[in-house]
Design an enzyme around this catalytic site. Structure first.
Site, short mmCIF file in Angstrom:
data_model
loop_
_atom_site.label_atom_id
_atom_site.label_comp_id
_atom_site.label_asym_id
_atom_site.label_seq_id
_atom_site.Cartn_x
_atom_site.Cartn_y
_atom_site.Cartn_z
N ASP A 202 0.85 -1.20 0.00
CA ASP A 202 0.00 0.00 0.00
C ASP A 202 0.88 1.24 0.00
OD1 ASP A 202 -2.43 1.35 -0.02
OD2 ASP A 202 -2.61 1.38 2.15
N ASN A 207 1.67 6.69 3.39
CA ASN A 207 2.40 5.66 4.12
C ASN A 207 3.92 5.81 4.00
OD1 ASN A 207 0.22 4.36 5.25
ND2 ASN A 207 -0.04 2.95 3.53
N ASP A 219 3.34 1.71 8.33
CA ASP A 219 2.06 1.02 8.15
C ASP A 219 2.15 -0.10 7.11
OD1 ASP A 219 -0.51 0.24 8.42
OD2 ASP A 219 -1.42 2.05 7.61
#
Length: 327
Positions: A202, A207, A219
């Protein structure tokens, strides 16, 4: 679901501080809820010094084994001096903790801001970092965390949304998603055999924390087995010419530490399509969490469905375009 019935309703500042103090810290009563929807993340002041970040995992999403595998991947990367924010471990070596029905982890606070993906120098640095991350990610496989594929991100997402979409839009939604899923499968098959590795999963700007001309990856909650390009394509934007320049900068840095298979460029638009489908289904799946209707009030409105179906049609057309190519 009314606020009082949702599991996160019990996650009060007092409970957050009690959970952190269970691990030997002494809170100074300064707590701040950070922007996080899938999980709940709090900044917690402690008497020992710099505030900590406490992440409370959404009940029922991941198993303990899957969360620990995420943590182990972060530890492995950190041991190779990669700039990832790994969770704190207690003297017994544990990083996943349980408190009053919640599972949580504690992280050091990392400052920084979102990187500028339009800056080709930044992309060169990001490419080098991801090349190093993937060199480690390719060493072994996840045993517990799932793979990113068209079944889980595509077909399962459409099945969920088909129960959620209003009657006036149901026929249009099912028609475009049927074509889109078929095009995704054709594109994945046409790309041939490609390697799948452990990825962040992701890699959007939120992030990655940029500080002192260096990225810090945070994360890893969506870490999955996926092709390497999954961690690259979200950094590309703009028209084709701009994306080619961005891709060239990324892969120049990436190639210094890990080989990139050019066949994976055929996967960019299929992966983008799967993300569109999965994101919509994620919102639908979380709609019983009271924070979602408050944060995403535009979801499930007539305007949303008109725009979403149009976006899916545009993505279907994008799958017919030739893939990006290396210079």
């Amino acid at each position: 679901m009314p606020d009082a019935l949702h599991p996160y309703h019990a996650l009060t500042p007092n409970l957050v501080m009690d959970a952190v103090e269970q691990q030997g810290y002494h809170c100074d009563c300064r707590t701040l809820a950070l922007n996080s929807y899938e999980n709940r993340v709090w900044q917690v002041g402690v008497e020992e010094g710099t505030p900590l970040i406490a992440k409370f995992y959404r009940p029922g999403r991941w198993s303990d084994a899957q969360i620990r595998e995420e943590h182990d991947f972060c530890f492995e990367l950190a041991e190779h001096e990669l700039p990832v924010v790994a969770p704190w471990r207690n003297p017994a070596g544990e990083s996943l903790f349980h408190f009053k029905g919640f599972r949580f982890a504690i992280y050091p606070r990392q400052g920084g801001h979102a990187p500028e993906f339009d800056n080709l120098g930044n992309l060169l640095v990001l490419g080098r970092t991801l090349g190093r991350i993937h060199a480690i990610g390719a060493v072994r496989s996840f045993r517990h965390r799932p793979a990113l594929d068209s079944v889980s991100f595509g077909y399962a997402s459409v099945a969920r949304m088909s129960e959620f979409v209003p009657a006036d839009y149901r026929a249009s939604y099912l028609a475009v998603t049927e074509l889109l899923l078929a095009a995704i499968d054709d594109a994945l098959a046409g790309a041939g055999q490609f390697q799948v590795i452990r990825t962040h999963g992701d890699c959007h700007a939120g992030n990655i924390l940029w500080r002192d001309a260096s990225p810090h990856f945070v994360d890893f909650d969506d870490a999955r087995t996926a092709p390497a390009v999954q961690d690259l394509w979200m950094m590309l934007s703009g028209d084709r010419v701009r994306q080619l320049a961005q891709l060239d900068a990324l892969l120049e840095g990436y190639g210094e530490f890990h080989d990139f298979d050019p066949r994976e460029l055929h996967l960019i638009e299929p992966l983008r399509a799967l993300r569109l489908l999965h994101y919509a289904a994620w919102l639908a799946a979380r709609w019983d969490d009271p924070i979602f209707p408050r944060t995403f009030p535009w979801f499930n409105t007539p305007h949303y469905w008109n725009e979403h179906i149009l976006e899916l049609r545009e993505q279907l057309a994008a799958l017919d375009e030739p893939p990006l190519e290396l210079f």
